[in-house]
Scaffold this motif. Structure first.
Motif, PDB file in Angstrom:
ATOM      1  N   GLY A  94       0.801  -1.226   0.000  1.00 62.10           N
ATOM      2  CA  GLY A  94       0.000   0.000   0.000  1.00 62.10           C
ATOM      3  C   GLY A  94       0.831   1.272   0.000  1.00 62.10           C
ATOM      4  N   LYS A  95       1.865   1.337  -0.821  1.00 61.20           N
ATOM      5  CA  LYS A  95       2.722   2.528  -0.887  1.00 61.20           C
ATOM      6  C   LYS A  95       2.561   3.218  -2.242  1.00 61.20           C
ATOM      7  CE  LYS A  95       4.430   0.942   2.965  1.00 61.20           C
ATOM      8  NZ  LYS A  95       4.014   1.518   4.256  1.00 61.20           N
ATOM      9  N   ASP A  96       2.596   4.536  -2.239  1.00 57.34           N
ATOM     10  CA  ASP A  96       2.601   5.284  -3.500  1.00 57.34           C
ATOM     11  C   ASP A  96       3.954   5.105  -4.188  1.00 57.34           C
ATOM     12  OD1 ASP A  96      -0.007   6.383  -3.100  1.00 57.34           O
ATOM     13  OD2 ASP A  96       0.848   7.847  -1.702  1.00 57.34           O
ATOM     14  N   LYS A 117      -6.898   0.214  -4.240  1.00 64.08           N
ATOM     15  CA  LYS A 117      -6.225   0.487  -2.971  1.00 64.08           C
ATOM     16  C   LYS A 117      -6.049   1.986  -2.724  1.00 64.08           C
ATOM     17  CE  LYS A 117      -3.832  -3.630  -1.574  1.00 64.08           C
ATOM     18  NZ  LYS A 117      -2.673  -4.044  -0.753  1.00 64.08           N
ATOM     19  N   GLY A 118      -6.512   2.806  -3.686  1.00 66.17           N
ATOM     20  CA  GLY A 118      -6.413   4.251  -3.506  1.00 66.17           C
ATOM     21  C   GLY A 118      -4.984   4.779  -3.580  1.00 66.17           C
ATOM     22  N   LEU A 119      -4.131   4.081  -4.319  1.00 67.44           N
ATOM     23  CA  LEU A 119      -2.721   4.502  -4.409  1.00 67.44           C
ATOM     24  C   LEU A 119      -2.466   5.345  -5.646  1.00 67.44           C
ATOM     25  CD1 LEU A 119      -1.054   1.088  -3.499  1.00 67.44           C
ATOM     26  CD2 LEU A 119      -1.330   3.083  -1.997  1.00 67.44           C
ATOM     27  N   ILE A 411      -1.669  15.621  -4.283  1.00 68.36           N
ATOM     28  CA  ILE A 411      -2.059  14.866  -5.479  1.00 68.36           C
ATOM     29  C   ILE A 411      -2.625  13.552  -4.958  1.00 68.36           C
ATOM     30  CG2 ILE A 411      -1.216  13.646  -7.525  1.00 68.36           C
ATOM     31  CD1 ILE A 411       0.941  15.828  -7.772  1.00 68.36           C
ATOM     32  N   THR A 412      -3.891  13.279  -5.252  1.00 68.72           N
ATOM     33  CA  THR A 412      -4.543  12.139  -4.593  1.00 68.72           C
ATOM     34  C   THR A 412      -5.282  11.205  -5.546  1.00 68.72           C
ATOM     35  OG1 THR A 412      -6.474  13.532  -4.227  1.00 68.72           O
ATOM     36  CG2 THR A 412      -4.898  13.356  -2.400  1.00 68.72           C
ATOM     37  N   VAL A 416      -2.592   4.179 -12.066  1.00 70.60           N
ATOM     38  CA  VAL A 416      -1.302   4.199 -12.767  1.00 70.60           C
ATOM     39  C   VAL A 416      -1.384   5.383 -13.724  1.00 70.60           C
ATOM     40  CG1 VAL A 416       0.186   2.992 -14.409  1.00 70.60           C
ATOM     41  CG2 VAL A 416      -0.890   1.720 -12.530  1.00 70.60           C
ATOM     42  N   LEU A 417      -0.648   6.431 -13.455  1.00 73.22           N
ATOM     43  CA  LEU A 417      -0.874   7.725 -14.109  1.00 73.22           C
ATOM     44  C   LEU A 417       0.347   8.289 -14.792  1.00 73.22           C
ATOM     45  CD1 LEU A 417      -2.683   9.322 -11.033  1.00 73.22           C
ATOM     46  CD2 LEU A 417      -3.797   8.377 -13.067  1.00 73.22           C
ATOM     47  N   ARG A 418       0.095   9.242 -15.673  1.00 80.05           N
ATOM     48  CA  ARG A 418       1.132  10.154 -16.168  1.00 80.05           C
ATOM     49  C   ARG A 418       0.629  11.571 -15.897  1.00 80.05           C
ATOM     50  NH1 ARG A 418      -0.982   7.413 -20.628  1.00 80.05           N
ATOM     51  NH2 ARG A 418       0.858   6.164 -21.091  1.00 80.05           N
ATOM     52  N   PRO A 419       1.523  12.549 -15.858  1.00 82.67           N
ATOM     53  CA  PRO A 419       1.109  13.882 -15.384  1.00 82.67           C
ATOM     54  C   PRO A 419       0.397  14.705 -16.444  1.00 82.67           C
ATOM     55  CG  PRO A 419       3.436  13.898 -15.892  1.00 82.67           C
ATOM     56  CD  PRO A 419       2.978  12.493 -16.109  1.00 82.67           C
ATOM     57  N   ILE A 420      -0.832  14.290 -16.776  1.00 78.87           N
ATOM     58  CA  ILE A 420      -1.534  15.014 -17.826  1.00 78.87           C
ATOM     59  C   ILE A 420      -2.809  15.664 -17.310  1.00 78.87           C
ATOM     60  CG2 ILE A 420      -0.601  13.727 -19.796  1.00 78.87           C
ATOM     61  CD1 ILE A 420      -3.090  11.964 -19.682  1.00 78.87           C
TER      62      ILE A 420
END
Lengths: 456, 456
Positions: A94-96, A117-119, A411-412, A416-420
């Motif tokens: 459960g870690k970012d 898991k809200g990560l 940032i919440t 699995v993201l990219r900064p867009i």
């Protein structure tokens, strides 16, 4: 006290670590830097009270589990292929997670589980990918907010040598992984769209289909096409975009000379050369030329590559000393690409006082209220020294800023993201300005490739 | 009565089956032809009393086991990648095996087990590989028997259209798998040795490094390098050979024109073209050319490829109708190579009355009693018709002859083999003469590439 774990203390970690060390008191966190080499892990921390360097082998499951479990957020600065070991543990405990690498298919597959898991698994947040995404989406969203539609997007990035350290005919030195430079463009045709038409350039023509761009105060550069521009259609949400083109920036004249190596076959990494260790540079060149009992290697190359007597390309080749009959490759089982890299590294390695430079250039064409408009934006960053390079700065700072904002729950949005998304890029771009990383914008007359809509 | 099982009744099986049917009475054997299509399996046998065609799916284990178990020898005419299923059963049930394909690593691994069981697995016994091995080793062994040493070996083969059917500017039609022709030379640099020096040609230069050969009565041909000549060092036992070069034969001028497709990127098979089905030939060409709102595709191509107004290459391109704006590719998810193949098949498909031709050319340089000598040998075979083609004849007859000799215990040395031992090639070459397959030999002055040993 919160714990930040940084895995991998390579060249790109310097500015990342400097930023975090500076914030560690006021923000109340401790930094653990894990690397396969203890020396590397400790070199950036010195005796800082809020940091320690430790030996960490990510393939040692126990070590890795332990390190990740006891952290609050993990920054992986490992080569892209090693992220998954770390990502799976982050999910488990459960870690970012933050990385500067392209999202692999494997990483993308974790998306649903990460969301559940809200990560936050933030990727592609270095320079390219990273600053390119953020600076592009910043303009794109502004256009869209005003009701405009993007019809052209071109985006170019280059890691180059700073003008004050630029002292060879190629106007180029290795400021990053030399192997990637030698292999650049291989693995398939470059694909892009111009005025609604798909275009493909095979590798061996890539360096002859360049375009020229100009940056105020830095003069002209040239751009060759990156392999896959098309995937940015879905990433940036471009529907029916007319022109979509991404490329790599070099100084003018580089590509045409580089193409000599491509045409000869010297960038091939698919086979090994017998007895490569003892081969001289001259013998290496001769591998790719027709046999002759009498003609010189120089004349054979000139003839085969059609290089005129007064062509500057010839001076560029000679500057690299490729015709030297005494210097040897010195690498066992070298591929042509490895041998070429060795030759280039003799001449293109940065001197101690040399500085590097990152150049980024975007062109946005859009239609707003029935009128076609264009906005160009660009950024130039010059390194401080050989540790705090422009590359380390532009890769490390966005990673560092994003990591702290995720840690602080600014940032919440999970996944699995990219900064867009604006939530992510807007505050990061704002803070990057404090470090001199900002874009100049130039409104232009829309040109595109067919402004008058001639022909078909 | 003995049983011969032939698996795969494709185009190359016609002459093989005709030969065996003819011999079946006096030699007392029965032929079973198994194919995925019953029609194919039966088309060559008709009502012959000593043969039957049956439905056979080699991936149906029971069917395959049964067919192999009840045979005395198995001939696999399947595509190379399917041989292993058959080979493993042959080993299990103790049956000899014959194929015309290159020995794969997997096949080679069976060698010890095949030897232990005393079986003959004869491979590479078609035309190329096959007749090339046999005709080359015949000369090489003769040189060695006289105490000579081979210092140069060049070997070229081409599947072409017969002169009487040669009616296009390319002097070429598809006489075999068109896909292989379009992809020829891809997958890595061509490697060979000239006068003791390793030489490498990347794919995109391959068709510009041709050599000219001449065959009495048939005029001139050109040759481009095959990918891997070097493996023939171990196959033919060449120690310290000075020149080793294998190539593919085309009519003069073919390669330089073909190179236009290579340079444009049209032979690329690594990606698919969006909406390829509806793309016109003209639009297909334009994928590889720079965008222009006004200039014609024709002029863009001429300029990009530097084709002069009076260059015959242009006529060759026009003959293929590649600028046609109405004809469509008509294939979904086509790669450039698949689209190009479609365009070529419109023009290069054999007419009903057309005949094909196989040309093979060897050069042997050798040192005997301190003197350098050279012997050239060549073979030209023209097909009878569209069924009994030169290709089917030169592939099928060696397979057929070898199979019968193995069945009759005239070839008995066990193992995973190719036809390079005298026991094998000598009687087969002898019998091939009865079918018009023979080599003409021409003693020559040794030239090599450096006869006077000039320079270094």
């Amino acid at each position: 006290m919160r714990n930040i774990l940084i895995i991998g203390a390579g060249r790109s970690a310097s500015c990342l670590i400097r930023y975090l060390l500076k914030k560690s008191h006021e923000e109340n966190f401790f930094i653990t830097i894990g690397d396969l080499s203890l020396e590397s892990a400790q070199k950036f921390t010195k005796d800082h009270p809020n940091a320690k360097g430790v030996l960490l082998d990510i393939f040692n499951e126990e070590q890795r589990n332990e390190a990740i479990r006891s952290s609050d957020i993990v920054i992986s600065m490992l080569p892209a292929r090693f992220h998954m070991e770390v990502a799976k543990d982050c999910l488990k405990y459960g870690k970012d997670l933050v990385t500067a690498s392209y999202i692999s298919d494997e990483m993308q597959e974790l998306d649903a589980a990460v969301k559940e898991k809200g990560l936050v698994f933030m990727n592609e947040i270095g320079v390219d990918p990273g600053i390119d995404h953020m600076s592009a989406m910043d303009v794109i969203d502004r256009v869209r907010e005003r009701g405009g539609k993007i019809i052209l997007f071109e985006s170019f990035t280059g890691g180059l040598v700073a003008p004050e350290s630029d002292d060879n005919l190629w106007n180029y030195k290795f400021t990053w992984n030399p192997r990637n430079v030698v292999l650049a463009g291989q693995g398939g045709a470059a694909e892009f769209i111009q005025e609604g038409k798909y275009k493909y350039i095979p590798y061996h023509r890539l360096f002859r289909r360049t375009e020229i761009i100009k940056v105020d105060g830095f003069g002209k550069f040239e751009v060759y096409a990156n392999r896959n521009s098309l995937k940015y259609q879905s990433v940036y949400g471009f529907n029916n975009i007319l022109t979509l083109y991404r490329g790599t920036i070099r100084r003018v004249g580089f590509s045409k000379a580089w193409n000599i190596f491509v045409k000869l076959g010297m960038t091939d990494d698919s086979y090994t050369i017998p007895n490569s260790e003892k081969l001289t540079y001259r013998q290496f060149v001769n591998l790719f030329l027709p046999y002759s009992p009498t003609d010189s290697i120089e004349l054979k190359l000139r003839h085969y590559m059609k290089i005129d007597q007064d062509d500057l390309i010839w001076e560029k080749l000679e500057e690299l000393d490729i015709f030297n009959g005494k210097k040897t490759i010195g690498i066992k089982k070298a591929s042509p690409a490895m041998a070429l890299q060795k030759i280039l590294m003799d001449k293109w390695t940065l001197n101690e006082e040399d500085k590097d430079m990152i150049v980024m250039y975007h062109k946005f064409g859009y239609e707003l209220d029935g009128v076609k408009k264009q906005l160009d934006s660009n950024m130039v960053i010059i390194g401080e020294d050989q540790v705090h390079t422009a590359m380390a700065k532009t890769v490390g700072l966005p990673v560092a800023i994003a990591s702290l904002k995720i840690l602080n729950k600014e940032i919440t949005t999970p996944g699995v993201l990219r900064p867009i998304s604006k939530e992510v890029y807007s505050p990061i771009l704002e803070e990057l300005k404090d470090y001199g990383i900002s874009f100049n914008e130039y409104p232009k007359k829309y040109t595109g490739y067919n402004p008058d809509n001639v022909g078909g």
